[in-house]
Each structure stands twice: as C-alpha cells, then as structure tokens.
Scaffold this motif. Structure first.
Motif, PDB file in Angstrom:
ATOM      1  N   VAL A   1       0.837  -1.200   0.000  1.00 50.30           N
ATOM      2  CA  VAL A   1       0.000   0.000   0.000  1.00 50.30           C
ATOM      3  C   VAL A   1       0.871   1.248   0.000  1.00 50.30           C
ATOM      4  O   VAL A   1       0.556   2.236  -0.679  1.00 50.30           O
ATOM      5  N   LEU A   2       1.980   1.224   0.745  1.00 48.26           N
ATOM      6  CA  LEU A   2       2.887   2.364   0.772  1.00 48.26           C
ATOM      7  C   LEU A   2       3.455   2.634  -0.617  1.00 48.26           C
ATOM      8  O   LEU A   2       3.498   3.793  -1.071  1.00 48.26           O
ATOM      9  N   LEU A   3       3.893   1.587  -1.303  1.00 53.16           N
ATOM     10  CA  LEU A   3       4.420   1.755  -2.660  1.00 53.16           C
ATOM     11  C   LEU A   3       3.337   2.266  -3.597  1.00 53.16           C
ATOM     12  O   LEU A   3       3.581   3.182  -4.418  1.00 53.16           O
ATOM     13  N   ALA A   4       2.131   1.702  -3.499  1.00 51.22           N
ATOM     14  CA  ALA A   4       1.036   2.148  -4.362  1.00 51.22           C
ATOM     15  C   ALA A   4       0.697   3.617  -4.096  1.00 51.22           C
ATOM     16  O   ALA A   4       0.410   4.374  -5.036  1.00 51.22           O
ATOM     17  N   THR A   5       0.753   4.032  -2.842  1.00 53.36           N
ATOM     18  CA  THR A   5       0.450   5.420  -2.502  1.00 53.36           C
ATOM     19  C   THR A   5       1.470   6.367  -3.110  1.00 53.36           C
ATOM     20  O   THR A   5       1.119   7.415  -3.676  1.00 53.36           O
ATOM     21  N   VAL A   6       2.750   6.016  -2.999  1.00 53.37           N
ATOM     22  CA  VAL A   6       3.804   6.874  -3.547  1.00 53.37           C
ATOM     23  C   VAL A   6       3.682   6.974  -5.063  1.00 53.37           C
ATOM     24  O   VAL A   6       3.753   8.072  -5.635  1.00 53.37           O
ATOM     25  N   LEU A   7       3.476   5.845  -5.735  1.00 51.23           N
ATOM     26  CA  LEU A   7       3.371   5.860  -7.194  1.00 51.23           C
ATOM     27  C   LEU A   7       2.113   6.601  -7.655  1.00 51.23           C
ATOM     28  O   LEU A   7       2.155   7.383  -8.623  1.00 51.23           O
ATOM     29  N   PHE A   8       1.012   6.364  -6.963  1.00 46.98           N
ATOM     30  CA  PHE A   8      -0.236   7.037  -7.340  1.00 46.98           C
ATOM     31  C   PHE A   8      -0.125   8.539  -7.127  1.00 46.98           C
ATOM     32  O   PHE A   8      -0.550   9.329  -7.982  1.00 46.98           O
ATOM     33  N   ALA A   9       0.455   8.958  -5.999  1.00 47.32           N
ATOM     34  CA  ALA A   9       0.622  10.388  -5.745  1.00 47.32           C
ATOM     35  C   ALA A   9       1.548  11.021  -6.777  1.00 47.32           C
ATOM     36  O   ALA A   9       1.291  12.132  -7.256  1.00 47.32           O
TER      37      ALA A   9
ATOM     38  N   ASN B   1      -4.117   6.442   3.503  1.00 45.06           N
ATOM     39  CA  ASN B   1      -5.212   7.031   4.278  1.00 45.06           C
ATOM     40  C   ASN B   1      -6.371   6.057   4.438  1.00 45.06           C
ATOM     41  O   ASN B   1      -6.931   5.909   5.527  1.00 45.06           O
ATOM     42  N   VAL B   2      -6.753   5.392   3.357  1.00 43.56           N
ATOM     43  CA  VAL B   2      -7.850   4.425   3.419  1.00 43.56           C
ATOM     44  C   VAL B   2      -7.432   3.203   4.228  1.00 43.56           C
ATOM     45  O   VAL B   2      -8.223   2.649   4.992  1.00 43.56           O
ATOM     46  N   TYR B   3      -6.174   2.785   4.070  1.00 46.98           N
ATOM     47  CA  TYR B   3      -5.670   1.641   4.832  1.00 46.98           C
ATOM     48  C   TYR B   3      -5.684   1.939   6.333  1.00 46.98           C
ATOM     49  O   TYR B   3      -6.061   1.079   7.139  1.00 46.98           O
ATOM     50  N   ALA B   4      -5.287   3.147   6.717  1.00 44.52           N
ATOM     51  CA  ALA B   4      -5.330   3.532   8.127  1.00 44.52           C
ATOM     52  C   ALA B   4      -6.761   3.536   8.644  1.00 44.52           C
ATOM     53  O   ALA B   4      -7.035   3.103   9.769  1.00 44.52           O
TER      54      ALA B   4
ATOM     55  N   LYS C   1      -7.841  -0.091   9.193  1.00 44.36           N
ATOM     56  CA  LYS C   1      -7.206  -0.675  10.370  1.00 44.36           C
ATOM     57  C   LYS C   1      -7.826  -0.131  11.654  1.00 44.36           C
ATOM     58  O   LYS C   1      -8.097  -0.888  12.599  1.00 44.36           O
ATOM     59  N   ALA C   2      -8.055   1.175  11.687  1.00 43.52           N
ATOM     60  CA  ALA C   2      -8.507   1.798  12.922  1.00 43.52           C
ATOM     61  C   ALA C   2      -9.986   1.558  13.194  1.00 43.52           C
ATOM     62  O   ALA C   2     -10.359   1.228  14.329  1.00 43.52           O
ATOM     63  N   PHE C   3     -10.836   1.685  12.170  1.00 43.42           N
ATOM     64  CA  PHE C   3     -12.275   1.684  12.414  1.00 43.42           C
ATOM     65  C   PHE C   3     -12.971   0.410  11.933  1.00 43.42           C
ATOM     66  O   PHE C   3     -13.948  -0.010  12.542  1.00 43.42           O
ATOM     67  N   ALA C   4     -12.478  -0.185  10.848  1.00 40.23           N
ATOM     68  CA  ALA C   4     -13.096  -1.433  10.392  1.00 40.23           C
ATOM     69  C   ALA C   4     -12.592  -2.628  11.198  1.00 40.23           C
ATOM     70  O   ALA C   4     -13.360  -3.547  11.507  1.00 40.23           O
TER      71      ALA C   4
ATOM     72  N   SER D   1     -10.835  -2.190  14.191  1.00 42.70           N
ATOM     73  CA  SER D   1     -10.701  -1.758  15.588  1.00 42.70           C
ATOM     74  C   SER D   1      -9.271  -1.874  16.108  1.00 42.70           C
ATOM     75  O   SER D   1      -9.057  -1.988  17.317  1.00 42.70           O
ATOM     76  N   GLN D   2      -8.282  -1.836  15.213  1.00 42.27           N
ATOM     77  CA  GLN D   2      -6.881  -1.829  15.618  1.00 42.27           C
ATOM     78  C   GLN D   2      -6.402  -0.370  15.609  1.00 42.27           C
ATOM     79  O   GLN D   2      -5.644   0.064  14.744  1.00 42.27           O
ATOM     80  N   TYR D   3      -6.846   0.355  16.613  1.00 36.20           N
ATOM     81  CA  TYR D   3      -6.612   1.794  16.631  1.00 36.20           C
ATOM     82  C   TYR D   3      -5.122   2.136  16.713  1.00 36.20           C
ATOM     83  O   TYR D   3      -4.684   3.146  16.161  1.00 36.20           O
ATOM     84  N   SER D   4      -4.362   1.314  17.411  1.00 37.38           N
ATOM     85  CA  SER D   4      -2.931   1.598  17.540  1.00 37.38           C
ATOM     86  C   SER D   4      -2.219   1.456  16.202  1.00 37.38           C
ATOM     87  O   SER D   4      -1.343   2.268  15.870  1.00 37.38           O
ATOM     88  N   LEU D   5      -2.581   0.454  15.395  1.00 37.18           N
ATOM     89  CA  LEU D   5      -1.968   0.315  14.071  1.00 37.18           C
ATOM     90  C   LEU D   5      -2.403   1.451  13.152  1.00 37.18           C
ATOM     91  O   LEU D   5      -1.606   1.963  12.359  1.00 37.18           O
ATOM     92  N   GLY D   6      -3.661   1.835  13.233  1.00 36.48           N
ATOM     93  CA  GLY D   6      -4.118   2.976  12.444  1.00 36.48           C
ATOM     94  C   GLY D   6      -3.384   4.251  12.822  1.00 36.48           C
ATOM     95  O   GLY D   6      -3.004   5.051  11.947  1.00 36.48           O
ATOM     96  N   ALA D   7      -3.135   4.437  14.127  1.00 34.81           N
ATOM     97  CA  ALA D   7      -2.381   5.609  14.563  1.00 34.81           C
ATOM     98  C   ALA D   7      -0.939   5.544  14.088  1.00 34.81           C
ATOM     99  O   ALA D   7      -0.344   6.565  13.718  1.00 34.81           O
ATOM    100  N   ALA D   8      -0.356   4.354  14.089  1.00 27.41           N
ATOM    101  CA  ALA D   8       1.021   4.198  13.610  1.00 27.41           C
ATOM    102  C   ALA D   8       1.125   4.559  12.128  1.00 27.41           C
ATOM    103  O   ALA D   8       2.095   5.208  11.704  1.00 27.41           O
TER     104      ALA D   8
END
Length: 320
Positions: free
Chosen positions: A97-105, A275-278, A281-284, A286-293
């Motif tokens: 996802v990080l690579l896709a985000t950088v390339l897409f941006a 952004n969507v991945y976070a 992780k956080a809301f779908a 419920s891994q709020y700590s990973l979403g915050a990371a």
C-alpha cells in the motif's frame, strides 16, 4: 607612511552628525525582530490548539496496545513502544500500500502539473471571453467538494448508465473492477479538482514575466516549447516548486476519492492507499494503535516533504 595611510582612511562620523544618526536609524532594533511573531501569534495559537493535542494523541496511541478491548475497558492498556511499527513494517500489505500510494501520488502530481501548466499557457493565448469562461469552469471544479465530484465521476463512468462508455463504445466495461483502470479513474478525478490551483498560480506567474523577454526569444526564432523550457520555466521556478510541493502533500493524503469511487479500496483492497488503509485498520478492524502508527508514518513523510519545501524556498530566496 603611517601618517598617510591613516589619513587615507575615512574618518568616523561625529556622534551627533547626520550620517551617524542615519546609520543608527538603519540598524534593526531588537524589538523589531519580534514584530512579525506578534502578528503571527493569533494564527499560531489557533494552529497549536488544533494540531498539537491531536498529534500528541496520535503518537501516544501508536505506542500503546489500543484495540476495542481497551476502548471498552475489558482489558488494560499496555505500552508497546515500537512494537506497532515493527508489526506494521513486517506486514507485506502495508509495504504494498505504501508503494502504491507513492506511485499514485507521483502520477497525480505529474498529471496535475502538466494539465495546469498547459492550460495556464493557453490562457495567455486566447481572448478575454474564452479566458474568463475557462477560468470560471476551472474554479467551479476547484470549488466542488471531493465527495460530490467523486460521485459525479462514478456516475459518468458507470457501466450501465454512464455516458462515457456509450460515447467510447465500451459497452458494460467496469472501470472500478480492474486495479489499474480504477486507479486511472481516480487519477482523472484528482487531476480535475486539482489542476485549477496550478493553472491560476502559473498563469499569474507568466503574466508577471516581462513581455519583452518572451518577445525577444520569439524574435530569435525559438519555438513555443523552447521558450517555455528555456525562458518561462526557469523564471517560474519558485512558483513551480511551490505548486509541486503543495500537490505532493494534497495527493499523498487522498482519501475521499479512493473511498467513494472504489467503494472503500477496491476489490480485495487492490486500490488501497495509506489514508484508506489507516481508516480500515482503525475503524473497520478496531486496531486503533496500528491505524495511529500509519498516521504517524504519513505525518513524518509529509513533514520531510515540507522541510524540503522550506529549504528550497530559502535557497531560492537567497538566489533571487
């Protein structure tokens, strides 16, 4: 010889002379150095209130074990240190996802700059009425909320009711089914709502260039592309740096367009960005700590881009 050398040196102005008073007046006073900060103080206070505490909470949650169990009080909150970050970077999906985000941006930024600069040059070539119409249309696209624009673009490219497939003769082709076609569709919408900023800013910069410079290059036989590459673009370098860095920050944080147009990240998460991945992780999950990371990682990356931006602006300010 000593007497002559001493006599050749300019004599110091008397303390009460006009030259001494002028020199003293031109010296910056210590109190003047604080004047800009006094003007900026209200805005800095508001920004601190809106940003400092949320960033603190984001960083705090990212180093804790904070899931639905901790939120509901079923389990105690424990300190994880960098454990969430190690889990994150060990996750293959996060790296993808990080690579896709950088390339897409990067693709969005390049396309936005190309369209915005081309239309800015076009504005200098057309008459007043078409120029006004183009400016109003562009500003209308810029003012459209992201969720509204995304919904309209989904309808335009709908395989059943959208007019684009009918005009292009694509039948029931689904743009959001394939990974690359979905990213391309979102890219078009991002460029559509982002190019007006580049167009207006670059157009203003072009209008500020002396006409004699462009006329001289034209008389020397330079083509329009050569004039842009060798004359206009170098003179617009400070403006181009600003719009580029601004576009990088905006396009790196894309959320609404991806979420709305790909229904939450595409089939099996094939169109996820950070952004969507976070959010997932956080809301779908419920891994709020990973979403915050993930949020902290994005914050650090954008902070690095901002520092580069400020460094380039300072360097260009020294040159200019």
């Amino acid at each position: 010889m000593t007497h002559n050398a001493t006599a050749a040196e300019p004599a110091a102005a008397p303390a009460g002379s006009a030259a001494a008073r002028t020199s003293h007046a031109l010296r910056p006073r210590r109190s003047d150095a604080w004047t800009p900060w006094l003007y900026l103080a209200p805005a800095l206070v508001v920004l601190a209130a809106l940003l400092v505490y949320p960033i603190y909470q984001l960083g705090l949650i990212s180093v804790l074990e904070y899931t639905q169990a901790q939120v509901s009080g079923g389990e105690p909150t424990t300190f994880q240190g960098l454990g969430n970050y190690r889990t994150l970077f060990a996750d293959g999906q996060f790296r993808q996802v990080l690579l896709a985000t950088v390339l897409f941006a990067a693709a969005c930024v390049l396309a936005t700059l190309a369209v915005g600069c081309a239309l800015a040059v076009l504005l200098t070539r057309i008459r007043a009425v078409p120029r006004l119409a183009l400016m109003l249309a562009a500003l209308g696209a810029w003012a459209t909320p992201a969720i509204t624009g995304s919904t309209v673009w989904v309808f335009l490219f709908d395989p059943d009711f959208g007019p684009v497939n009918r005009v292009l003769g694509l039948g029931d082709f689904s743009w959001t089914y394939g990974r690359y076609s979905a990213f391309a569709l979102v890219l078009l919408e991002v460029v559509w709502c982002s190019f007006p900023f580049v167009m207006v800013t670059v157009y203003a910069g072009i209008r500020a260039i002396p006409g004699e410079v462009l006329e001289a290059a034209s008389l020397d036989g330079a083509s329009q592309w050569r004039i842009w590459r060798s004359v206009t673009a170098p003179m617009l370098r400070p403006i181009l740096v600003v719009v580029t860095i601004q576009s990088v920050i905006w396009d790196f944080k894309v959320f609404t367009q991806i979420y709305v147009m790909t229904n939450g990240g595409g089939i099996a998460g094939q169109n996820l960005v950070l952004n969507v991945y976070a959010y997932q992780k956080a809301f779908a999950s419920s891994q709020y700590s990973l979403g915050a990371a993930i949020g902290v990682v994005m914050l650090l990356m954008l902070l690095a881009v901002t520092l580069i931006h400020l460094g380039l602006l300072r360097h260009q300010g020294e040159e200019w």
